[in-house]
Design a protein around this motif. Structure first.
Motif, PDB file in Angstrom:
ATOM      1  N   LEU A  56       0.833  -1.205   0.000  1.00 39.21           N
ATOM      2  CA  LEU A  56       0.000   0.000   0.000  1.00 39.21           C
ATOM      3  C   LEU A  56       0.870   1.259   0.000  1.00 39.21           C
ATOM      4  O   LEU A  56       0.574   2.223  -0.710  1.00 39.21           O
ATOM      5  CB  LEU A  56      -0.947   0.003   1.197  1.00 39.21           C
ATOM      6  N   LEU A  84     -10.461   2.371   1.754  1.00 46.92           N
ATOM      7  CA  LEU A  84     -10.207   2.873   0.415  1.00 46.92           C
ATOM      8  C   LEU A  84     -11.536   3.192  -0.252  1.00 46.92           C
ATOM      9  O   LEU A  84     -12.603   2.831   0.252  1.00 46.92           O
ATOM     10  CB  LEU A  84      -9.405   1.880  -0.423  1.00 46.92           C
ATOM     11  N   GLN A  97     -10.312   3.692  -5.890  1.00 46.68           N
ATOM     12  CA  GLN A  97      -8.971   3.231  -5.546  1.00 46.68           C
ATOM     13  C   GLN A  97      -8.871   1.717  -5.696  1.00 46.68           C
ATOM     14  O   GLN A  97      -7.862   1.205  -6.191  1.00 46.68           O
ATOM     15  CB  GLN A  97      -8.615   3.641  -4.114  1.00 46.68           C
ATOM     16  N   HIS A 105      -0.801   4.767  -1.113  1.00 49.31           N
ATOM     17  CA  HIS A 105      -2.097   4.755  -0.427  1.00 49.31           C
ATOM     18  C   HIS A 105      -1.970   5.483   0.911  1.00 49.31           C
ATOM     19  O   HIS A 105      -1.058   5.219   1.691  1.00 49.31           O
ATOM     20  CB  HIS A 105      -2.574   3.316  -0.218  1.00 49.31           C
TER      21      HIS A 105
END
Length: 173
Positions: free
Chosen positions: A20, A145, A149, A25
């Motif tokens: 991630l 998320l 995404q 992210h």
């Protein structure tokens, strides 16, 4: 997520945290106090709707034993016939197959970072929500998320994968 906080995670969740982070992210992995093996358990622990859980379900494609990942809304039961129409005839995936193909145990299968790249489908019903939660490699680990995404991370095509029972066939309440 800092390297220090990532190191406190179970090993499989650490791998997801690193992945991630490499994807840029912004949301950290959350460890649930209770297991998140089922969508209902995860939703209860997060205080969200069951439908906001993006559950990762693995099947085995019969023609070539390829893993098939269906990322479905936690409120939906997957219609295997609909999935088979898109990817080919399906078989059940036992716990060993799931672990070998994904690198994760059942109940913690993350939608990304699999040992073997699966054939993927993404439940179109997930796009009804701004925020989703997905397993992060361990039954107690999840991450937040958006549906957009999730689609970008997985590259999975959208599909109608939900088992829908016609109103005439539903039992009266």
């Amino acid at each position: 997520m800092s390297a220090e906080s990532a190191s406190a995670l179970p090993e499989s969740a650490q791998r997801v945290a690193q992945l991630l982070q490499s994807l840029g992210h912004e949301h950290p992995i959350v460890i649930l106090p209770q297991t998140g093996r089922t969508s209902a358990e995860a939703a209860q622990g997060l205080g969200c709707e069951v439908a906001q859980i993006a559950k990762s379900i693995i099947f085995r494609r019969r023609s070539d034993d390829a893993p098939v990942l269906v990322i479905a809304s936690g409120a939906n039961r997957v219609d295997e016939a609909k999935v088979a129409e898109v990817v080919g005839e399906l078989g059940k995936a036992d716990a060993r197959f799931v672990r070998e193909m994904t690198g994760y145990a059942i109940g913690g299968v993350c939608p990304i970072g699999h040992a073997v790249k699966p054939v993927m489908l993404l439940d179109e019903d997930l796009f009804q929500y701004d925020t989703l939660w997905a397993a992060a490699g361990h039954p107690h680990a999840v991450f937040r998320l958006s549906p957009q995404q999730l689609a970008a991370m997985t590259g999975a095509p959208l599909a109608d994968v939900a088992l829908r029972i016609p109103a005439a066939e539903k039992a009266p309440e």
